[in-house]
Motif scaffolding. Sequence first.
Motif, PDB file in Angstrom:
ATOM      1  N   ALA A 123      22.663  -8.016  44.082  1.00  0.00           N
ATOM      2  CA  ALA A 123      22.466  -7.268  45.039  1.00  0.00           C
ATOM      3  C   ALA A 123      24.209  -6.481  44.950  1.00  0.00           C
ATOM      4  CB  ALA A 123      22.634  -8.256  45.907  1.00  0.00           C
ATOM      5  N   VAL A 124      24.564  -6.639  44.130  1.00  0.00           N
ATOM      6  CA  VAL A 124      25.738  -6.248  43.446  1.00  0.00           C
ATOM      7  C   VAL A 124      25.674  -4.836  43.422  1.00  0.00           C
ATOM      8  CG1 VAL A 124      27.544  -5.478  42.138  1.00  0.00           C
ATOM      9  CG2 VAL A 124      27.359  -7.570  43.763  1.00  0.00           C
ATOM     10  N   GLU A 125      25.149  -4.928  41.440  1.00  0.00           N
ATOM     11  CA  GLU A 125      23.813  -3.087  40.828  1.00  0.00           C
ATOM     12  C   GLU A 125      22.825  -2.913  41.900  1.00  0.00           C
ATOM     13  OE1 GLU A 125      24.542  -6.001  39.607  1.00  0.00           O
ATOM     14  OE2 GLU A 125      25.903  -6.413  37.728  1.00  0.00           O
ATOM     15  N   THR A 126      22.291  -3.582  42.756  1.00  0.00           N
ATOM     16  CA  THR A 126      21.213  -3.167  43.432  1.00  0.00           C
ATOM     17  C   THR A 126      21.713  -2.167  43.790  1.00  0.00           C
ATOM     18  OG1 THR A 126      19.936  -5.200  42.916  1.00  0.00           O
ATOM     19  CG2 THR A 126      19.179  -3.299  44.868  1.00  0.00           C
ATOM     20  N   ALA A 127      22.904  -1.821  44.955  1.00  0.00           N
ATOM     21  CA  ALA A 127      23.705  -1.792  46.287  1.00  0.00           C
ATOM     22  C   ALA A 127      24.269  -0.471  45.443  1.00  0.00           C
ATOM     23  CB  ALA A 127      24.724  -2.615  46.931  1.00  0.00           C
ATOM     24  N   LEU A 128      24.805  -1.388  43.816  1.00  0.00           N
ATOM     25  CA  LEU A 128      25.321   0.086  43.461  1.00  0.00           C
ATOM     26  C   LEU A 128      24.274   1.390  42.938  1.00  0.00           C
ATOM     27  CD1 LEU A 128      28.581   1.191  42.186  1.00  0.00           C
ATOM     28  CD2 LEU A 128      27.527  -0.470  40.019  1.00  0.00           C
ATOM     29  N   VAL A 129      23.360   1.197  42.940  1.00  0.00           N
ATOM     30  CA  VAL A 129      22.539   1.829  42.239  1.00  0.00           C
ATOM     31  C   VAL A 129      22.347   2.994  43.316  1.00  0.00           C
ATOM     32  CG1 VAL A 129      20.302   2.509  41.017  1.00  0.00           C
ATOM     33  CG2 VAL A 129      21.874   1.291  40.168  1.00  0.00           C
ATOM     34  N   ALA A 130      21.371   1.651  44.036  1.00  0.00           N
ATOM     35  CA  ALA A 130      20.796   2.475  45.415  1.00  0.00           C
ATOM     36  C   ALA A 130      21.743   3.267  46.668  1.00  0.00           C
ATOM     37  CB  ALA A 130      20.605   1.522  46.131  1.00  0.00           C
ATOM     38  N   SER A 131      23.218   3.187  46.204  1.00  0.00           N
ATOM     39  CA  SER A 131      24.271   4.684  47.086  1.00  0.00           C
ATOM     40  C   SER A 131      24.667   5.688  46.190  1.00  0.00           C
ATOM     41  CB  SER A 131      25.529   3.768  46.257  1.00  0.00           C
ATOM     42  OG  SER A 131      26.084   3.880  45.254  1.00  0.00           O
ATOM     43  N   GLY A 132      23.831   6.165  44.380  1.00  0.00           N
ATOM     44  CA  GLY A 132      23.791   7.194  44.080  1.00  0.00           C
ATOM     45  C   GLY A 132      24.754   7.085  43.584  1.00  0.00           C
ATOM     46  N   LEU A 133      25.636   6.234  43.690  1.00  0.00           N
ATOM     47  CA  LEU A 133      27.237   6.661  43.720  1.00  0.00           C
ATOM     48  C   LEU A 133      27.544   5.503  42.229  1.00  0.00           C
ATOM     49  CD1 LEU A 133      29.323   6.395  46.380  1.00  0.00           C
ATOM     50  CD2 LEU A 133      28.935   8.130  45.272  1.00  0.00           C
ATOM     51  N   ALA A 134      26.396   5.398  41.072  1.00  0.00           N
ATOM     52  CA  ALA A 134      26.774   4.313  39.866  1.00  0.00           C
ATOM     53  C   ALA A 134      27.125   5.402  39.357  1.00  0.00           C
ATOM     54  CB  ALA A 134      24.753   4.303  39.511  1.00  0.00           C
ATOM     55  N   ALA A 135      28.055   4.733  38.146  1.00  0.00           N
ATOM     56  CA  ALA A 135      28.954   4.648  37.497  1.00  0.00           C
ATOM     57  C   ALA A 135      28.761   3.472  36.164  1.00  0.00           C
ATOM     58  CB  ALA A 135      30.625   4.985  38.080  1.00  0.00           C
ATOM     59  N   ASP A 136      29.819   4.158  35.525  1.00  0.00           N
ATOM     60  CA  ASP A 136      30.628   3.235  33.925  1.00  0.00           C
ATOM     61  C   ASP A 136      31.485   1.875  34.561  1.00  0.00           C
ATOM     62  OD1 ASP A 136      28.601   4.333  32.557  1.00  0.00           O
ATOM     63  OD2 ASP A 136      29.844   5.989  31.661  1.00  0.00           O
ATOM     64  N   ARG A 137      32.021   2.263  35.286  1.00  0.00           N
ATOM     65  CA  ARG A 137      33.222   1.351  35.895  1.00  0.00           C
ATOM     66  C   ARG A 137      32.676   1.470  37.820  1.00  0.00           C
ATOM     67  NH1 ARG A 137      39.277   2.233  33.830  1.00  0.00           N
ATOM     68  NH2 ARG A 137      39.253   0.945  35.133  1.00  0.00           N
ATOM     69  N   TYR A 138      33.210  -0.002  38.229  1.00  0.00           N
ATOM     70  CA  TYR A 138      33.035   0.351  39.473  1.00  0.00           C
ATOM     71  C   TYR A 138      33.678  -1.156  39.383  1.00  0.00           C
ATOM     72  CZ  TYR A 138      29.296  -3.659  38.860  1.00  0.00           C
ATOM     73  OH  TYR A 138      28.606  -4.890  38.946  1.00  0.00           O
ATOM     74  N   GLN A 139      33.996  -1.494  40.627  1.00  0.00           N
ATOM     75  CA  GLN A 139      34.728  -2.856  41.166  1.00  0.00           C
ATOM     76  C   GLN A 139      33.988  -3.545  42.225  1.00  0.00           C
ATOM     77  OE1 GLN A 139      39.067  -2.002  42.772  1.00  0.00           O
ATOM     78  NE2 GLN A 139      39.307  -4.630  42.839  1.00  0.00           N
ATOM     79  N   PHE A 140      34.330  -5.078  42.005  1.00  0.00           N
ATOM     80  CA  PHE A 140      33.004  -6.019  43.166  1.00  0.00           C
ATOM     81  C   PHE A 140      34.315  -6.448  44.027  1.00  0.00           C
ATOM     82  CE2 PHE A 140      31.147 -10.261  43.666  1.00  0.00           C
ATOM     83  CZ  PHE A 140      30.520  -9.609  44.789  1.00  0.00           C
ATOM     84  N   LEU A 141      34.123  -6.285  44.472  1.00  0.00           N
ATOM     85  CA  LEU A 141      35.149  -7.299  45.991  1.00  0.00           C
ATOM     86  C   LEU A 141      35.014  -8.180  46.203  1.00  0.00           C
ATOM     87  CD1 LEU A 141      36.016  -3.533  47.948  1.00  0.00           C
ATOM     88  CD2 LEU A 141      37.094  -4.687  45.453  1.00  0.00           C
ATOM     89  N   GLY A 142      33.346  -8.864  46.593  1.00  0.00           N
ATOM     90  CA  GLY A 142      33.056 -10.279  46.582  1.00  0.00           C
ATOM     91  C   GLY A 142      33.132  -9.825  48.792  1.00  0.00           C
ATOM     92  N   PHE A 143      33.152 -11.047  49.603  1.00  0.00           N
ATOM     93  CA  PHE A 143      32.801 -10.786  50.680  1.00  0.00           C
ATOM     94  C   PHE A 143      33.955 -10.454  51.133  1.00  0.00           C
ATOM     95  CE2 PHE A 143      29.157 -13.653  50.933  1.00  0.00           C
ATOM     96  CZ  PHE A 143      28.609 -12.908  51.446  1.00  0.00           C
ATOM     97  N   LEU A 144      34.042  -9.179  52.356  1.00  0.00           N
ATOM     98  CA  LEU A 144      35.103  -8.467  52.671  1.00  0.00           C
ATOM     99  C   LEU A 144      35.479  -9.622  53.672  1.00  0.00           C
ATOM    100  CD1 LEU A 144      33.866  -4.920  53.807  1.00  0.00           C
ATOM    101  CD2 LEU A 144      35.096  -5.502  51.318  1.00  0.00           C
ATOM    102  N   PRO A 145      37.471  -9.449  53.364  1.00  0.00           N
ATOM    103  CA  PRO A 145      38.552 -10.075  54.059  1.00  0.00           C
ATOM    104  C   PRO A 145      37.821  -9.690  55.952  1.00  0.00           C
ATOM    105  CG  PRO A 145      39.575  -8.579  53.611  1.00  0.00           C
ATOM    106  CD  PRO A 145      38.202  -8.585  53.104  1.00  0.00           C
ATOM    107  N   ARG A 146      38.302 -10.822  56.710  1.00  0.00           N
ATOM    108  CA  ARG A 146      38.203 -10.979  58.089  1.00  0.00           C
ATOM    109  C   ARG A 146      39.161 -10.514  58.845  1.00  0.00           C
ATOM    110  NH1 ARG A 146      34.137 -14.840  60.320  1.00  0.00           N
ATOM    111  NH2 ARG A 146      32.504 -14.808  58.538  1.00  0.00           N
TER     112      ARG A 146
END
Length: 172
Positions: free
Chosen positions: A113-136
């Motif tokens: 899901a992480v890479e799918t979302a990144l590529v689908a956003s059009g913002l794919a880059a060599d670097r990115y940060q995965f945050l997991g579930f966002l805090p409440r």
Amino acid sequence: MPLAVCATPIGNLQDVTFRVLDELRAADVVLCEDTRHTRGLLQRYEIATPLLSYHEHNEASRTAELLPRLEAGERMALVTDAGLPGVSDPGSRLVRAALEAGVPVTVLPGPSAVETALVASGLAADRYQFLGFLPRGERALRGLWEELADWPWPAVAFESPKRLPVTLRSLA
């Protein structure tokens, strides 16, 4: 291999890999987040392996129960409802316990899901940060946005559809 961590499809059952299907057939038991959900995948591919629940509410007790079985050589496939166990889903506790006990563990990759979302956003880059579930909570979200303010690359996070409007308002 006693413990196989198996990636499962994220929405489309045809996204499962042949290796995962082979492992699900060969396992003595499939450990899954929701037996009803996983049963659908197994039925689609005519796999009759027994299912056993393994989720965030029973992860500690199940790990203690399953470790001796793994040490005895029982073959287990660990799945989540969608994606890869251990990445924002139950599984890392069992993997860690198995590795500490010297039980071989293999990971069978699949959809992400992480890479799918990144590529689908059009913002794919060599670097990115995965945050997991966002805090409440507004304060925790505000702190995260402040922390990321100077991050120049894309960031990918998981968020519940119900919380998305509040999260987007906070981000704006």
